[in-house]
Design an enzyme around this catalytic site. Structure first.
Site, PDB file in Angstrom:
ATOM      1  N   LYS A   1       5.593  41.873  -7.367  1.00 47.86           N
ATOM      2  CA  LYS A   1       6.961  41.510  -7.741  1.00 47.86           C
ATOM      3  C   LYS A   1       7.935  42.621  -7.322  1.00 47.86           C
ATOM      4  O   LYS A   1       9.016  42.354  -6.804  1.00 47.86           O
ATOM      5  CB  LYS A   1       7.046  41.238  -9.257  1.00 47.86           C
ATOM      6  CG  LYS A   1       6.456  39.879  -9.619  1.00 47.86           C
ATOM      7  CD  LYS A   1       6.207  39.683 -11.101  1.00 47.86           C
ATOM      8  CE  LYS A   1       5.466  38.356 -11.304  1.00 47.86           C
ATOM      9  NZ  LYS A   1       5.024  38.090 -12.670  1.00 47.86           N
TER      10      LYS A   1
ATOM     11  N   GLN B   1       5.550  40.752 -18.292  1.00 44.85           N
ATOM     12  CA  GLN B   1       4.310  40.195 -17.738  1.00 44.85           C
ATOM     13  C   GLN B   1       3.359  39.786 -18.869  1.00 44.85           C
ATOM     14  O   GLN B   1       3.079  40.567 -19.770  1.00 44.85           O
ATOM     15  CB  GLN B   1       3.644  41.238 -16.821  1.00 44.85           C
ATOM     16  CG  GLN B   1       2.436  40.735 -16.054  1.00 44.85           C
ATOM     17  CD  GLN B   1       2.777  39.644 -15.036  1.00 44.85           C
ATOM     18  OE1 GLN B   1       3.856  39.616 -14.461  1.00 44.85           O
ATOM     19  NE2 GLN B   1       1.842  38.741 -14.812  1.00 44.85           N
TER      20      GLN B   1
ATOM     21  N   ASP C   1      11.929  33.824 -16.061  1.00 45.00           N
ATOM     22  CA  ASP C   1      10.675  33.060 -16.157  1.00 45.00           C
ATOM     23  C   ASP C   1      10.933  31.640 -16.671  1.00 45.00           C
ATOM     24  O   ASP C   1      10.060  30.777 -16.570  1.00 45.00           O
ATOM     25  CB  ASP C   1       9.732  33.738 -17.171  1.00 45.00           C
ATOM     26  CG  ASP C   1       8.745  34.696 -16.533  1.00 45.00           C
ATOM     27  OD1 ASP C   1       8.268  34.391 -15.420  1.00 45.00           O
ATOM     28  OD2 ASP C   1       8.439  35.729 -17.148  1.00 45.00           O
TER      29      ASP C   1
HETATM   30  N1  GUN Z   1       1.484  35.876 -16.231  1.00 47.26           N
HETATM   31  C1  GUN Z   1       0.965  34.959 -15.383  1.00 47.26           C
HETATM   32  N2  GUN Z   1       1.946  34.247 -14.789  1.00 47.26           N
HETATM   33  C2  GUN Z   1       3.109  34.736 -15.281  1.00 47.26           C
HETATM   34  C3  GUN Z   1       4.474  34.405 -15.028  1.00 47.26           C
HETATM   35  O1  GUN Z   1       4.830  33.513 -14.253  1.00 47.26           O
HETATM   36  N3  GUN Z   1       5.380  35.160 -15.722  1.00 47.26           N
HETATM   37  C4  GUN Z   1       5.029  36.125 -16.610  1.00 47.26           C
HETATM   38  N4  GUN Z   1       5.998  36.780 -17.249  1.00 47.26           N
HETATM   39  N5  GUN Z   1       3.761  36.439 -16.849  1.00 47.26           N
HETATM   40  C5  GUN Z   1       2.818  35.748 -16.188  1.00 47.26           C
END
Ligand code: GUN
Length: 284
Positions: free
Chosen positions: A52, A96, A119
C-alpha cells in the site's frame, strides 16, 4: 480455454489514471494523503501494508505509516485514530485488519471519520452502499467489478453467486452485483446444497478463505469465475479459493491467484483516497 483476467494489468491501468488525476490535483495545491495503521507483526499484514505504501508513492500521494506493537491498548489506538481524523494532510485512514486479539475492531472502524474511511467499512458508508448513494466502495468488491468490466461480462439479469458472507467482501460484493441488476445469491458454511447453488452461477465469486474449495463440478460451463481467496496450499504455495487447474477448462473467464483480484484491492484504495481528497477539498 478460459480468458484469464489480468488483475495486474487492470490494476496498473487504474493506478495510472489515479496518478494522472493526482498530478492535476497537486497543481491545484492538493496532495492526497493516506495514513496506514498496522498493529503487531503479522507477516501477511506487513506485506499488504508495504504494498500500500509503495502504491501511494507511485501515484504521488503523501503517506504515513503507524506501526504499533501488538500490545497496543484500545485507548492508544483510539487516540491515534482521533488524531488522524483531525489531521489536515490525511484524507484517508486505513487500519489493517485483523487486529491482534484483545483489540475491538468494530470500535476502531466506527471511530474512523466516515469521510476518511477509504475502506468503506464504517456503518455509515456500509449503509450508503446499501442505498446506492456512496462516496467510496469497499476496495476488494470494487476491484472485482472493475475486473468484470474488463472481461466484458454482462451482469444485468445474470445469476450471480457469492460464496462467503464477510463484511469486507461477501456482503458488499453481493450489493454491488445487485446494483448492476444481477440476480444475487449469497452462500455460506450453512448453505444446504452448495454445489446445486454454485452450479447455477453465470458469475461465481469465491470468498471463503479455503484453499482450492471450488471444484470443476461446482461450476456451470461457461461461467465467469472470480477468486478472491489468498490461501496457501498443502505445500505452502499461494493459491486461491478456486481449484484453478480444474476449473479453468470449464469457465469462460477466470482470475488467477496471484495476479487476479489481489492487485485490484490496492488500486481501488488509491482511487478511494483520491476521491476522499477531492471531497475534503471541495474539488469537483
Ligand atoms: N485486511 C484484509 N483486507 C483488508 C482490507 O481491504 N482493508 C483492511 N483495512 N484490512 C484488510
Amino acid at each position: 480455454m478460459a480468458y484469464i483476467i489480468d488483475g495486474k494489468a487492470v490494476s496498473a491501468k487504474v493506478r495510472a489514471e489515479v496518478a494522472e488525476e493526482t498530478a492535476a490535483l497537486k497543481e491545484r495545491g492538493v496532495t492526497p494523503g493516506l495514513a496506514v495503521i498496522i498493529v503487531g507483526d503479522d507477516p501477511a499484514s506487513r506485506t499488504y501494508v508495504n504494498n500500500k505504501k509503495k502504491a501511494c508513492a507511485e501515484v504521488g500521494f503523501y503517506s504515513e505509516e503507524y506501526a504499533l506493537p501488538a500490545d497496543t491498548s484500545q485507548a492508544e489506538l483510539m487516540a491515534l485514530v482521533r488524531e488522524l481524523n483531525e489531521k489536515k494532510e490525511i484524507n484517508g485512514i486505513l487500519c489493517q485488519l485483523p487486529l491482534p486479539k484483545g483489540l475491538d475492531e468494530g470500535e476502531i472502524i466506527e471511530a474512523i471519520s466516515p469521510k476518511k474511511d477509504v475502506d468503506a467499512f464504517h456503518a455509515s458508508n456500509v449503509g450508503k452502499i446499501m442505498i446506492g448513494d456512496f462516496d467510496f466502495l469497499p476496495c476488494t468488491p470494487a476491484g472485482v467489478m472493475e475486473l468484470l468490466k474488463d472481461a466484458g461480462t454482462e451482469i444485468s439479469g445474470k445469476e450471480c453467486v457469492v460464496v462467503g458472507r464477510s463484511n469486507i467482501v461477501g456482503k458488499p460484493m453481493a450489493m454491488l452485483l445487485l446494483h448492476k441488476h444481477g440476480t444475487v445469491t449469497i452462500c455460506h458454511s450453512r448453505t444446504a446444497d452448495l454445489k446445486e447453488v454454485t452450479k447455477r452461477a453465470d458469475i461465481l465469486v469465491a470468498a471463503v478463505g479455503i484453499p482450492k474449495f471450488i471444484k470443476a463440478d461446482m461450476v456451470k460451463p461457461g461461467a465467469v469465475v472470480i477468486d478472491v481467496g489468498m490461501d496457501r496450499d498443502e505445500n505452502g504455495k499461494l493459491c486461491g479459493d478456486v481449484d484453478f487447474a480444474e476449473v479453468e477448462p470449464v469457465a469462460s473467464a477466470i482470475t488467477p491467484v496471484p495476479g487476479g483480484v489481489g492487485p485490484m484491492t490496492i488500486a481501488m484504495l488509491m482511487k478511494n483516497t483520491l476521491a476522499a481528497a477531492k471531497i475534503q477539498n471541495g474539488v469537483e
